[in-house]
Design a protein around this motif. Structure first.
Motif, PDB file in Angstrom:
ATOM      1  N   SER A 196       4.104   9.030   5.096  1.00  0.00           N
ATOM      2  CA  SER A 196       3.464   8.657   3.835  1.00  0.00           C
ATOM      3  C   SER A 196       2.601   9.744   3.206  1.00  0.00           C
ATOM      4  O   SER A 196       2.460   9.784   1.990  1.00  0.00           O
ATOM      5  N   SER A 199      -8.622   3.647   7.707  1.00  0.00           N
ATOM      6  CA  SER A 199      -8.343   4.892   6.972  1.00  0.00           C
ATOM      7  C   SER A 199      -8.170   4.620   5.482  1.00  0.00           C
ATOM      8  O   SER A 199      -8.586   5.435   4.658  1.00  0.00           O
ATOM      9  N   THR A 200      -7.583   3.478   5.107  1.00  0.00           N
ATOM     10  CA  THR A 200      -7.459   3.173   3.681  1.00  0.00           C
ATOM     11  C   THR A 200      -8.822   2.858   3.082  1.00  0.00           C
ATOM     12  O   THR A 200      -9.118   3.272   1.969  1.00  0.00           O
ATOM     13  N   TYR A 237       0.828  -1.204   0.000  1.00  0.00           N
ATOM     14  CA  TYR A 237       0.000   0.000   0.000  1.00  0.00           C
ATOM     15  C   TYR A 237       0.867   1.261   0.000  1.00  0.00           C
ATOM     16  O   TYR A 237       0.580   2.226  -0.701  1.00  0.00           O
ATOM     17  N   ILE A 262      -5.136   1.908  10.491  1.00  0.00           N
ATOM     18  CA  ILE A 262      -4.577   2.053   9.148  1.00  0.00           C
ATOM     19  C   ILE A 262      -5.536   1.456   8.118  1.00  0.00           C
ATOM     20  O   ILE A 262      -5.832   2.082   7.097  1.00  0.00           O
ATOM     21  N   ARG A 279     -10.664   6.143   2.697  1.00  0.00           N
ATOM     22  CA  ARG A 279     -10.072   6.944   1.626  1.00  0.00           C
ATOM     23  C   ARG A 279     -10.533   6.431   0.266  1.00  0.00           C
ATOM     24  O   ARG A 279     -10.869   7.202  -0.625  1.00  0.00           O
ATOM     25  N   HIS A 280     -10.559   5.122   0.099  1.00  0.00           N
ATOM     26  CA  HIS A 280     -10.922   4.554  -1.196  1.00  0.00           C
ATOM     27  C   HIS A 280     -12.427   4.563  -1.441  1.00  0.00           C
ATOM     28  O   HIS A 280     -12.853   4.605  -2.584  1.00  0.00           O
ATOM     29  N   SER A 308       3.601   5.748  -2.091  1.00  0.00           N
ATOM     30  CA  SER A 308       3.517   6.971  -1.291  1.00  0.00           C
ATOM     31  C   SER A 308       4.873   7.674  -1.249  1.00  0.00           C
ATOM     32  O   SER A 308       5.847   7.198  -1.837  1.00  0.00           O
ATOM     33  N   THR A 336      -0.381   9.646   3.096  1.00  0.00           N
ATOM     34  CA  THR A 336      -1.607   8.976   2.670  1.00  0.00           C
ATOM     35  C   THR A 336      -2.317   8.302   3.836  1.00  0.00           C
ATOM     36  O   THR A 336      -3.495   7.976   3.722  1.00  0.00           O
ATOM     37  N   LEU A 337      -1.619   8.080   4.924  1.00  0.00           N
ATOM     38  CA  LEU A 337      -2.187   7.449   6.111  1.00  0.00           C
ATOM     39  C   LEU A 337      -2.066   8.402   7.296  1.00  0.00           C
ATOM     40  O   LEU A 337      -1.205   9.290   7.291  1.00  0.00           O
TER      41      LEU A 337
END
Length: 186
Positions: free
Chosen positions: A114, A168-169, A31, A165, A172-173, A35, A116-117
């Motif tokens: 990252s 949150s992914t 993942y 984590i 986000r998606h 990043s 992103t996280l």
């Protein structure tokens, strides 16, 4: 140690937990690969997985050999308690421990950097790693020769960090995909 509950708890806890950690580490490294911290994440993934794989050796021995030794002792074979594992086993354990510690610390830093996280999920991962490995495993081996309760606390913190984590992914998606679909008509 000779009970079936010991075998089952170690089979699922130690061995199963280590296998789950390997899969989770691959997922997190993959993942984070694209990043800002991608190179660090991939290096950390390789280091942590190598450590976890080496830690499978003592986990499996503890799971299967310890109950057999306990049963032999209870059956009247007191000499079985004199069994010593080779120095290679100790070195494998120590190397696995070091690699897992360093790899997971670097994964925490990679999550932090990252962009992103959530940064605090990375900080939580770092704290969890220190509690699990240093305050749980290392301090336990140095003081009692066994795990300390801090190892279980560290495992819980790692699970919480990993859940944070993953959540949150997922969030986000689920936000990105509908927006992408609306713009592209797909």
């Amino acid at each position: 140690m000779s009970s079936s509950s010991y075998l089952v708890s170690h089979l699922f806890g130690s061995t199963g937990g280590t296998i789950l950690a390997i899969f989770a580490t691959f997922a997190l490294g993959a993942y984070l690969a694209s990043s800002r911290s991608g190179r660090m994440a991939l290096s950390a993934m390789v280091i942590a997985v190598a450590g976890h794989a080496l830690l499978l050796v003592p986990a499996v021995i503890s799971t299967f050999a310890t109950p057999a030794l306990g049963s032999a002792y209870l059956s009247g074979v007191p000499g079985v308690m004199q069994v010593e594992f080779s120095d290679a086993m100790t070195m494998t354990f120590m190397l696995g421990l070091l690699l897992a510690l360093v790899g997971n610390l670097l994964l925490g830093v990679a999550v932090w950097r990252s962009a992103t996280l959530p940064r605090w999920a990375g900080a939580s991962w770092i704290v969890a790693t220190l509690v699990f490995y240093v305050l749980g495993v290392v301090m336990g081996m140095a003081t009692t020769g066994s795990s300390l309760p801090t190892q279980s606390i560290g495992a819980l913190l790692i699970a919480v960090s990993g859940g944070w984590i993953a959540l949150s992914t997922f969030q986000r998606h689920t936000v990105v995909l509908p927006n992408l679909q609306a713009r592209t008509g797909v």
